[in-house]
Design an enzyme around this catalytic site. Structure first.
Site, mmCIF file in Angstrom:
data_model
loop_
_atom_site.group_PDB
_atom_site.id
_atom_site.type_symbol
_atom_site.label_atom_id
_atom_site.label_comp_id
_atom_site.label_asym_id
_atom_site.label_seq_id
_atom_site.Cartn_x
_atom_site.Cartn_y
_atom_site.Cartn_z
ATOM 1 N N ARG A 101 -1.219 -2.117 2.182
ATOM 2 C CA ARG A 101 -2.416 -2.208 1.329
ATOM 3 C C ARG A 101 -2.191 -3.217 0.202
ATOM 4 O O ARG A 101 -2.469 -2.965 -0.974
ATOM 5 C CB ARG A 101 -2.772 -0.854 0.710
ATOM 6 C CG ARG A 101 -3.207 0.142 1.723
ATOM 7 C CD ARG A 101 -3.766 1.383 1.087
ATOM 8 N NE ARG A 101 -4.483 2.135 2.085
ATOM 9 C CZ ARG A 101 -5.704 1.837 2.506
ATOM 10 N NH1 ARG A 101 -6.362 0.816 1.983
ATOM 11 N NH2 ARG A 101 -6.281 2.541 3.445
ATOM 12 N N SER A 122 -9.733 -2.362 4.857
ATOM 13 C CA SER A 122 -8.712 -3.375 5.119
ATOM 14 C C SER A 122 -8.854 -4.580 4.193
ATOM 15 O O SER A 122 -9.922 -5.172 4.078
ATOM 16 C CB SER A 122 -8.812 -3.843 6.570
ATOM 17 O OG SER A 122 -7.968 -4.969 6.755
ATOM 18 N N LEU A 123 -7.751 -4.943 3.549
ATOM 19 C CA LEU A 123 -7.788 -6.109 2.668
ATOM 20 C C LEU A 123 -7.922 -7.404 3.463
ATOM 21 O O LEU A 123 -8.306 -8.437 2.919
ATOM 22 C CB LEU A 123 -6.515 -6.155 1.820
ATOM 23 C CG LEU A 123 -6.441 -5.070 0.737
ATOM 24 C CD1 LEU A 123 -5.051 -5.002 0.133
ATOM 25 C CD2 LEU A 123 -7.479 -5.331 -0.342
ATOM 26 N N ASP A 148 -3.053 -11.862 -0.129
ATOM 27 C CA ASP A 148 -3.052 -13.159 -0.807
ATOM 28 C C ASP A 148 -1.772 -13.947 -0.487
ATOM 29 O O ASP A 148 -1.818 -15.147 -0.233
ATOM 30 C CB ASP A 148 -3.245 -12.994 -2.325
ATOM 31 C CG ASP A 148 -2.296 -11.969 -2.936
ATOM 32 O OD1 ASP A 148 -1.570 -11.283 -2.181
ATOM 33 O OD2 ASP A 148 -2.269 -11.870 -4.173
#
Ligand SMILES: *[C@@H]1O[C@H](CO)[C@@H](O)[C@H](O)[C@H]1NC(C)=O
Ligand SMILES: *[C@@H]1O[C@H](CO)[C@@H](O)[C@H](O)[C@H]1NC(C)=O
Length: 335
Positions: free
Chosen positions: A231, A124-125, A235
């Site tokens: 995904r 997971s980002l 940011d």
């Protein structure tokens, strides 16, 4: 024959449970580590150091380990860095490689800042923004494993952040904009303004990690799930969170020397690029389209558009004072 069928069935069920356990590991932090969000586990900001920052480098690709190690070592050489955490987001890296990497990193520190490897439980980002008890500073630098920034610029960025601790500080910037015809948001680059800082280099106060990971109730939960599903766009979501807090755009710092080795996720048109890939243009268009979709989805989930434009670039000048470059002019920054 029967034994054979049983063996096949056993293999199949093992395989399926393996696949399902992998699926589980890609879930967002929401589902498996609610303890990080307990306020009692959060240090009070006043107990955190303000004269140094923590570096959080995201790593995933084994082929980039030498570069990652060199970037981590560079950061560790700065007296302004308290520690360097390498967040390893690839759960399928063999344990032996991880053990070697942890050792290699720990001995490659060039200053007093320790470099440690923190394997992530999932891909997971969102995990790069988890609040961590090992962070002992009020500010963090979130960055990628393929961007080298000279230390003078890093230290200038930190001084600018200390003067503006509520803001998001970065070097690589983008913009949101509206496509009037299609009535949707797009992700783009404007020559004279910006509203999004990329995680190639993103400096901010540590509290925002908690806000991103634990705050915002159901809408933020939905948006963190979108980040997992796409995904991508963690940011952009952090930019939403900070803009919502500050009602202001991010601040861009001019870099003296930057080498961007090219994360295909961020493939765009920044200064020096040493790695070029074939078929980039269509990939770039697709990348931009998906990032625009994220902005549209976040706007819908937020119920408003918090992103704000900024117009100036902070540059280091005589006496290391920060000045603002607007167009061709250097002016005093009005904050
Ligand atoms: C996957 O997660 C769910 C709930 O989070 C849990 O009930 C289930 O046992 C997990 N499955 C595996 C294979 O780990
Ligand atoms: C660790 O360092 C050794 C010696 O330089 C090198 O052979 C090895 O490939 C490195 N391993 C990792 C995972 O970084």
């Amino acid at each position: 024959m029967r034994a054979f069928a049983v063996a096949i069935a056993v293999c199949l069920s093992l395989f399926l449970s393996f696949v399902f356990s992998l699926r589980n590991r890609t879930l967002s932090p929401d589902t498996f580590s609610s303890s990080v969000c307990q306020l009692s586990n959060q240090p009070h900001p006043r107990t955190l150091r303000f004269n140094q920052f923590t570096v959080l480098i995201n790593g995933y690709s084994e082929s980039r380990l030498p570069l990652l190690q060199s970037i981590a070592a560079t950061y560790s050489a700065s007296p302004l860095v308290a520690s360097v955490l390498v967040l390893w987001g690839n759960p399928s890296t063999p344990p032996l490689t991880l053990a070697q990497l942890a050792h290699n990193l720990s001995v490659s520190s060039m200053g007093s800042a320790a470099i440690s490897l923190v394997p992530q439980a999932s891909t997971s980002l969102n995990a790069r923004f988890l609040p961590r008890s090992s962070i002992g500073t009020r500010g963090v630098l979130v960055c990628d494993d393929d961007v080298e920034v000279d230390l003078k610029t890093v230290e200038f960025a930190f001084r600018m952040w200390r003067g503006n601790p509520e803001r998001l500080i970065g070097i690589f910037v983008r913009s949101h904009d509206i496509d009037m015809r299609r009535k949707e948001w797009i992700y783009t680059v404007h020559p004279d303004k910006y509203s999004i800082v990329l995680t190639k280099f993103m400096m901010m106060k540590t509290e925002y990690l908690f806000k991103y990971s634990c705050g915002g109730g159901a809408p933020m939960r939905e948006m963190r799930r979108m980040v997992d599903k796409m995904r991508n766009c963690e940011d952009i979501l952090m930019n939403f969170v900070v803009a919502e807090e500050t009602n202001a755009g991010p601040m861009m710092v001019g870099a003296k020397r930057v080498r961007d080795w090219g994360d295909p996720r961020n493939e765009d048109d920044d200064g020096v690029r040493l790695v070029r890939e074939v078929g980039l243009s269509s990939r770039r268009a697709e990348h931009r389209k998906r990032r625009g979709d994220c902005i549209t989805e976040f706007h819908r989930a937020f119920g408003r558009m918090p992103l704000r434009y900024s117009y100036a670039k902070l540059v280091s000048s005589v006496g290391e004072q920060g000045l603002c470059q607007k167009g061709a002019n250097l002016v005093l920054c009005d904050h």
